[in-house]
Scaffold this motif. Structure first.
Motif, PDB file in Angstrom:
ATOM      1  N   ALA A 237      34.188  38.081  46.890  1.00 11.05           N
ATOM      2  CA  ALA A 237      33.197  37.018  46.719  1.00 11.05           C
ATOM      3  C   ALA A 237      32.431  37.188  45.419  1.00 11.05           C
ATOM      4  O   ALA A 237      32.137  36.198  44.723  1.00 11.05           O
ATOM      5  N   ALA A 238      32.119  38.434  45.053  1.00 12.40           N
ATOM      6  CA  ALA A 238      31.423  38.671  43.787  1.00 12.40           C
ATOM      7  C   ALA A 238      32.297  38.290  42.598  1.00 12.40           C
ATOM      8  O   ALA A 238      31.811  37.718  41.610  1.00 12.40           O
ATOM      9  N   PHE A 239      33.603  38.584  42.687  1.00 12.79           N
ATOM     10  CA  PHE A 239      34.513  38.196  41.612  1.00 12.79           C
ATOM     11  C   PHE A 239      34.601  36.680  41.483  1.00 12.79           C
ATOM     12  O   PHE A 239      34.622  36.136  40.366  1.00 12.79           O
ATOM     13  N   ALA A 307      33.493  36.143  33.211  1.00 17.48           N
ATOM     14  CA  ALA A 307      34.710  35.602  33.820  1.00 17.48           C
ATOM     15  C   ALA A 307      35.872  36.582  33.790  1.00 17.48           C
ATOM     16  O   ALA A 307      36.856  36.380  34.515  1.00 17.48           O
ATOM     17  N   GLY A 308      35.799  37.629  32.982  1.00 21.58           N
ATOM     18  CA  GLY A 308      36.903  38.576  32.868  1.00 21.58           C
ATOM     19  C   GLY A 308      37.289  39.259  34.164  1.00 21.58           C
ATOM     20  O   GLY A 308      38.476  39.245  34.561  1.00 21.58           O
ATOM     21  N   PRO A 309      36.349  39.881  34.902  1.00 24.19           N
ATOM     22  CA  PRO A 309      36.739  40.539  36.163  1.00 24.19           C
ATOM     23  C   PRO A 309      37.344  39.589  37.188  1.00 24.19           C
ATOM     24  O   PRO A 309      38.298  39.944  37.887  1.00 24.19           O
ATOM     25  N   GLY A 310      36.790  38.384  37.290  1.00 17.27           N
ATOM     26  CA  GLY A 310      37.322  37.438  38.253  1.00 17.27           C
ATOM     27  C   GLY A 310      38.749  37.021  37.943  1.00 17.27           C
ATOM     28  O   GLY A 310      39.603  36.941  38.843  1.00 17.27           O
ATOM     29  N   LEU A 311      39.028  36.750  36.666  1.00 17.42           N
ATOM     30  CA  LEU A 311      40.386  36.361  36.295  1.00 17.42           C
ATOM     31  C   LEU A 311      41.372  37.508  36.488  1.00 17.42           C
ATOM     32  O   LEU A 311      42.515  37.302  36.921  1.00 17.42           O
TER      33      LEU A 311
END
Length: 450
Positions: A237-239, A307-311
């Motif tokens: 959820a955090a990502f 946005a890097g960690p989520g992608l």
């Protein structure tokens, strides 16, 4: 002496990071002294000096991030094991990392002070700048020595603090204490819990069932089984939230920069007067800092970092969808696990690549764009070098974390092609995420018009 020995015996990557830290500290010190010189030249207009000082926080923050990456990557895990065996606890290792990171920063600040001191000046009262040597705008009255030393000490102090924090964060968790031995009777024989457990008869395997609360049991006993899935869901959820927020911030930043460039081109914005004070096609740093273009760039860069960690986590989950083989499963799980480590440095590297792409496209199209002045170019080069160094340090840490997986595959007798496939899949996902972040931002970024 220990700090000196660790510095001299460091691997090439650690030496490169220390060299980048030295150069970045010198550049930050030069920018701060230039801001102080501007404030002394224009005492009735403190707004320009304040904006310049605020923009100096960006290379200072990136320098601190590089120092934290250096503190988490150096010394090597083998050296840390030896230091721990020698009696150095977590606090002393953090202090050692702080001294190791502060040494190149102090040297860089000293070099900046030497560059800015003219021969024959009285160093006890003032530090006269000599910007003519480097072609930097540092003319004007002499800089007071206490103010100059205060500004130059900002980078070493912040770098030492960040390195200590990075060293504490990278330390492995403390192991539980060994079970106490007990003596039986008067024979003096010792029986430990581990020995009893080793000789115990194995119980038959039973299917997993969700623990049910019984009378007299504690709530934590029944909730421990759900702790791992809940932690995984919370991280996912955090990502997702970081990905949505980052994309929104990047879009807003690019739109703000585009609007600021259009207003400057039509002569209706705060950067419209940049053309009247340009000299030889260069935009002065104070005029550029007063416009909305750097604010848009900074907002877009923050969005890419978020946005890097989520992608990266999304790419890892896409690899494990369907019916993945061993290579896809291992690559996807490792990418999802390292997203919190290397996602933000990858986003920062994408922001640097986007700025380079925007400048390259502008020059290839033949469009007239105002080139940055010496101070802005120095700040941009310092930020880019720190971002690249941080990415190298993070990748070194990630590579060390993959060693147990490789050893496990070797013990299981897995073929070499499985390890090669995992490596290539991880590299492909990292490259895809990098391109997805850098290419649209570079194509849509706006530069100050000529």
């Amino acid at each position: 002496m220990l700090t000196l020995r660790l510095t001299l015996s460091a691997p090439p990557l650690a030496l490169l990071l220390r060299l980048l830290l030295l150069c970045s500290s010198a550049a930050v010190g030069l920018l701060l002294l230039s801001t102080l010189s501007h404030a002394l030249e224009h005492p009735r207009h403190p707004g320009g000096a304040l904006s310049g000082l605020a923009w100096c926080l960006v290379p200072l923050a990136v320098t601190a991030r590089l120092s934290a990456a250096l503190g988490s990557a150096a010394p090597a895990p083998e050296t840390r094991g030896g230091l721990t065996a020698a009696g150095l606890g977590p606090l002393r290792i953090a202090l050692l990392a702080a001294r190791t990171a502060a040494a190149p920063c102090v040297l860089g600040s000293a070099l900046t002070l030497l560059v800015c001191v003219r021969t024959g000046a009285d160093p006890a009262h003032a530090v006269p700048p000599s910007g003519a040597v480097l072609g930097l705008p540092l003319p004007g009255p002499s800089l007071p020595l206490p103010a100059a030393l205060t500004l130059l000490s900002a980078a070493p102090v912040l770098a030492a603090t960040a390195a200590a924090w990075g060293a504490r964060e990278s330390l492995p968790p403390a192991r539980p204490p060994a079970p106490a031995s007990r003596k039986t009777g008067t024979t003096g024989r010792e029986t430990t819990t581990s020995r009893e457990s080793a000789t115990a008869v194995p119980q038959p395997a039973v299917p997993f069932r969700k623990p049910v609360a019984v009378l007299g049991s504690t709530p934590t006993a029944t909730e421990d089984a759900d702790a791992a899935p809940q932690g995984h869901e919370g991280r996912s959820a955090a990502f997702r939230a970081g990905l949505a927020t980052g994309l929104l911030l990047a879009a807003c930043g690019l739109l703000l920069a585009r609007l600021a460039a259009q207003r400057a081109l039509t002569g209706t914005g705060p950067a419209a007067h940049a053309g009247s004070v340009m000299t030889a096609g260069h935009t002065p740093a104070d005029v550029l800092a007063a416009s909305l273009l750097p604010a848009g760039w900074l907002l877009a860069a923050c969005g890419l970092v978020l946005a890097g960690p989520g992608l990266l986590a999304l790419g890892g989950r896409l690899l494990t969808n369907g019916q993945p083989g061993p290579a896809r499963l291992l690559a996807g799980r490792s990418l999802a696990g390292e997203a919190s480590w290397s996602g933000r440095p990858l986003g920062a590297l994408s922001a640097v690549a986007a700025a380079t792409t925007a400048l390259t496209l502008t020059l290839l199209d033949g469009a007239q764009a105002a080139l940055p002045g010496p101070l802005a170019a120095l700040a941009a080069l310092s930020v880019a070098c720190c971002v690249v160094g941080t990415w190298l340090a993070v990748r070194s840490r990630v590579r060390d974390s993959h060693v147990p997986l490789g050893d496990l595959l070797d013990r299981l007798g897995a073929p070499r092609r499985v390890r090669r496939s995992v490596t290539w899949l991880r590299a492909a996902v990292l490259t895809t995420v990098f391109v997805l972040l850098a290419a649209p931002a570079g194509a849509l970024a706006a530069l100050p018009p000529h």
